[in-house]
Design a protein around this motif. Structure first.
Motif, PDB file in Angstrom:
ATOM      1  N   UNK A   1       0.790  -1.216   0.000  1.00 25.80           N
ATOM      2  CA  UNK A   1       0.000   0.000   0.000  1.00 25.80           C
ATOM      3  C   UNK A   1       0.828   1.275   0.000  1.00 25.80           C
ATOM      4  N   UNK A   2       2.155   1.137   0.113  1.00 26.71           N
ATOM      5  CA  UNK A   2       3.028   2.301   0.111  1.00 26.71           C
ATOM      6  C   UNK A   2       3.089   2.918  -1.282  1.00 26.71           C
ATOM      7  N   UNK A   3       2.891   4.227  -1.377  1.00 29.44           N
ATOM      8  CA  UNK A   3       2.951   4.907  -2.662  1.00 29.44           C
ATOM      9  C   UNK A   3       4.356   4.818  -3.239  1.00 29.44           C
ATOM     10  N   UNK A   4       4.422   4.560  -4.564  1.00 29.09           N
ATOM     11  CA  UNK A   4       5.721   4.478  -5.217  1.00 29.09           C
ATOM     12  C   UNK A   4       6.356   3.106  -5.151  1.00 29.09           C
ATOM     13  N   UNK A   5       5.578   2.089  -4.787  1.00 30.87           N
ATOM     14  CA  UNK A   5       6.099   0.727  -4.709  1.00 30.87           C
ATOM     15  C   UNK A   5       5.438  -0.135  -5.787  1.00 30.87           C
ATOM     16  N   UNK A   6       6.162  -1.123  -6.272  1.00 27.74           N
ATOM     17  CA  UNK A   6       5.647  -1.996  -7.321  1.00 27.74           C
ATOM     18  C   UNK A   6       5.815  -3.458  -6.910  1.00 27.74           C
ATOM     19  N   UNK A   7       5.023  -4.315  -7.557  1.00 27.75           N
ATOM     20  CA  UNK A   7       5.134  -5.755  -7.358  1.00 27.75           C
ATOM     21  C   UNK A   7       4.902  -6.424  -8.697  1.00 27.75           C
ATOM     22  N   UNK A   8       5.301  -7.655  -8.828  1.00 24.52           N
ATOM     23  CA  UNK A   8       5.095  -8.379 -10.079  1.00 24.52           C
ATOM     24  C   UNK A   8       3.607  -8.520 -10.381  1.00 24.52           C
ATOM     25  N   UNK A   9       2.821  -8.887  -9.355  1.00 28.08           N
ATOM     26  CA  UNK A   9       1.382  -9.036  -9.553  1.00 28.08           C
ATOM     27  C   UNK A   9       0.754  -7.709  -9.958  1.00 28.08           C
ATOM     28  N   UNK A  10       1.154  -6.632  -9.308  1.00 30.91           N
ATOM     29  CA  UNK A  10       0.614  -5.320  -9.638  1.00 30.91           C
ATOM     30  C   UNK A  10       0.982  -4.887 -11.050  1.00 30.91           C
ATOM     31  N   UNK A  11       2.209  -5.191 -11.469  1.00 35.47           N
ATOM     32  CA  UNK A  11       2.646  -4.831 -12.815  1.00 35.47           C
ATOM     33  C   UNK A  11       1.855  -5.596 -13.874  1.00 35.47           C
ATOM     34  N   UNK A  12       1.650  -6.876 -13.652  1.00 34.84           N
ATOM     35  CA  UNK A  12       0.848  -7.677 -14.580  1.00 34.84           C
ATOM     36  C   UNK A  12      -0.594  -7.161 -14.636  1.00 34.84           C
ATOM     37  N   UNK A  13      -1.111  -6.762 -13.486  1.00 34.09           N
ATOM     38  CA  UNK A  13      -2.465  -6.205 -13.434  1.00 34.09           C
ATOM     39  C   UNK A  13      -2.531  -4.885 -14.187  1.00 34.09           C
ATOM     40  N   UNK A  14      -1.480  -4.081 -14.105  1.00 30.25           N
ATOM     41  CA  UNK A  14      -1.428  -2.807 -14.823  1.00 30.25           C
ATOM     42  C   UNK A  14      -1.509  -3.033 -16.322  1.00 30.25           C
ATOM     43  N   UNK A  15      -0.774  -4.020 -16.815  1.00 34.99           N
ATOM     44  CA  UNK A  15      -0.799  -4.344 -18.244  1.00 34.99           C
ATOM     45  C   UNK A  15      -2.184  -4.835 -18.651  1.00 34.99           C
ATOM     46  N   UNK A  16      -2.775  -5.700 -17.845  1.00 38.26           N
ATOM     47  CA  UNK A  16      -4.095  -6.244 -18.152  1.00 38.26           C
ATOM     48  C   UNK A  16      -5.164  -5.157 -18.155  1.00 38.26           C
ATOM     49  N   UNK A  17      -5.101  -4.244 -17.181  1.00 42.08           N
ATOM     50  CA  UNK A  17      -6.084  -3.168 -17.096  1.00 42.08           C
ATOM     51  C   UNK A  17      -6.019  -2.238 -18.283  1.00 42.08           C
ATOM     52  N   UNK A  18      -4.812  -1.894 -18.707  1.00 42.50           N
ATOM     53  CA  UNK A  18      -4.639  -1.029 -19.878  1.00 42.50           C
ATOM     54  C   UNK A  18      -5.051  -1.753 -21.152  1.00 42.50           C
ATOM     55  N   UNK A  19      -4.681  -3.019 -21.254  1.00 40.08           N
ATOM     56  CA  UNK A  19      -5.005  -3.799 -22.449  1.00 40.08           C
ATOM     57  C   UNK A  19      -6.510  -3.954 -22.635  1.00 40.08           C
ATOM     58  N   UNK A  20      -7.245  -4.122 -21.544  1.00 42.02           N
ATOM     59  CA  UNK A  20      -8.694  -4.277 -21.638  1.00 42.02           C
ATOM     60  C   UNK A  20      -9.327  -3.045 -22.285  1.00 42.02           C
ATOM     61  N   UNK A  21      -8.956  -1.861 -21.805  1.00 42.26           N
ATOM     62  CA  UNK A  21      -9.519  -0.627 -22.349  1.00 42.26           C
ATOM     63  C   UNK A  21      -9.138  -0.454 -23.816  1.00 42.26           C
ATOM     64  N   UNK A  22      -7.888  -0.708 -24.140  1.00 40.05           N
ATOM     65  CA  UNK A  22      -7.410  -0.540 -25.523  1.00 40.05           C
ATOM     66  C   UNK A  22      -8.077  -1.534 -26.464  1.00 40.05           C
ATOM     67  N   UNK A  23      -8.229  -2.768 -26.007  1.00 37.31           N
ATOM     68  CA  UNK A  23      -8.826  -3.805 -26.852  1.00 37.31           C
ATOM     69  C   UNK A  23     -10.299  -3.530 -27.116  1.00 37.31           C
ATOM     70  N   UNK A  24     -11.026  -3.136 -26.097  1.00 35.46           N
ATOM     71  CA  UNK A  24     -12.445  -2.801 -26.288  1.00 35.46           C
ATOM     72  C   UNK A  24     -12.584  -1.617 -27.239  1.00 35.46           C
ATOM     73  N   UNK A  25     -11.687  -0.661 -27.150  1.00 29.48           N
ATOM     74  CA  UNK A  25     -11.726   0.505 -28.036  1.00 29.48           C
ATOM     75  C   UNK A  25     -11.544   0.101 -29.490  1.00 29.48           C
ATOM     76  N   UNK A  26     -10.791  -0.952 -29.721  1.00 29.82           N
ATOM     77  CA  UNK A  26     -10.570  -1.452 -31.089  1.00 29.82           C
ATOM     78  C   UNK A  26     -11.895  -1.811 -31.758  1.00 29.82           C
ATOM     79  N   UNK A  27     -12.828  -2.321 -30.977  1.00 26.57           N
ATOM     80  CA  UNK A  27     -14.130  -2.705 -31.525  1.00 26.57           C
ATOM     81  C   UNK A  27     -15.112  -1.530 -31.581  1.00 26.57           C
ATOM     82  N   UNK A  28     -14.778  -0.428 -30.918  1.00 29.98           N
ATOM     83  CA  UNK A  28     -15.667   0.735 -30.890  1.00 29.98           C
ATOM     84  C   UNK A  28     -15.385   1.729 -32.014  1.00 29.98           C
ATOM     85  N   UNK A  29     -14.099   1.964 -32.290  1.00 32.12           N
ATOM     86  CA  UNK A  29     -13.733   3.002 -33.253  1.00 32.12           C
ATOM     87  C   UNK A  29     -12.925   2.411 -34.402  1.00 32.12           C
TER      88      UNK A  29
END
Length: 264
Positions: free
Chosen positions: A153-181
């Protein structure tokens, strides 16, 4: 009643339903519901229903992960300035940039606004998923400034699980946008995913350097709150006016501007 007017009424109903639903599900405070309605209007001006669906996807998934395994996150939430119910400032911190881009697209129509809009939501989703899912990691996160493991919970800290989640969260939005526009190609989808993750790391860097952190004089815990254990805390890092909301809107704005400049 014209078809255009009917569509506008449907959009308003959809925005109101999203705000009201968030409030009833306790994902939004009353002020947060008002903020969501305002953000939704500006997004609808520039990007119509697809824009609302995209911001709605962020809202629904981030709310889900925020509530997921809440008991395990109780000690972490005690460190944070605000709880899981978003107030108007938290809504503007995540939705303010998309709303501004929506208004800009309405006043000055151009294709590049779409890229900035998608990137802004990808950053918000990436950062939220990284924080909420990463906090469930069984391993302590690593501070990019202190160069050592720190409390979850410390600001400015990273973890492997958090990094993978960051990629997945960004990819979801980008992928859905591919079908919208139609303007979004596979290559741009990959780029937007990368820009979303980049924004998340900008957030991490700002959180580690300029975001305020305080030390509780009673329990000794480092927190984001100015009062903890019913006692004033002591500033130990960053600037007092730079809280998590400031960091969020700054990282989203920076990543969105970079995206627009590169893809315009």
């Amino acid at each position: 009643m014209t078809a255009l007017l009917e569509n506008e009424i449907l959009l308003l109903i959809g925005i109101a339903a999203l705000a009201w639903g968030g409030y009833k599900l306790k994902a939004l405070a009353a002020s947060g519901a008002v903020g969501t309605f305002l953000v939704g209007i500006f997004i609808a001006l520039g990007f119509k229903g697809y824009g609302l669906l995209l911001i709605g996807l962020f809202f629904v998934t981030s709310s889900f992960w925020s509530k997921y395994n809440r008991k395990q996150k109780e000690s972490i939430r005690d460190m944070h300035e605000k709880g899981s119910q978003r107030d108007i400032m938290q809504v503007f911190a995540n939705g303010g940039v998309p709303a501004l881009i929506g208004l800009s697209a309405y006043v000055f129509p151009a294709e590049f606004w779409i890229y900035g809009f998608i990137a802004s939501i990808a950053v918000a989703n990436s950062d939220t998923w990284a924080s909420e899912i990463g906090s469930l990691s069984k391993k302590r996160p690593f501070s990019i400034v202190q160069m050592k493991t720190v409390e979850p919970g410390t600001s400015g800290a990273i973890s492997l699980l958090g990094t993978l989640a960051a990629v997945a969260g960004s990819a979801l939005i980008s992928l859905v946008s591919y079908f919208f526009w139609s303007e979004i190609t596979i290559t741009i989808t990959l780029l937007l995913t990368a820009f979303g993750v980049m924004g998340c790391f900008i957030d991490t860097i700002l959180g580690a350097t300029v975001q305020s952190a305080y030390r509780c004089k009673v329990c000794g815990k480092q927190v984001e709150k100015k009062v903890h254990c019913q006692q004033p805390t002591q500033l130990v890092k960053g600037n007092p006016w730079v809280n998590n909301d400031v960091v969020n809107i700054s990282s989203i704005l920076i990543a969105s501007v970079i995206t627009i400049l590169i893809l315009m």
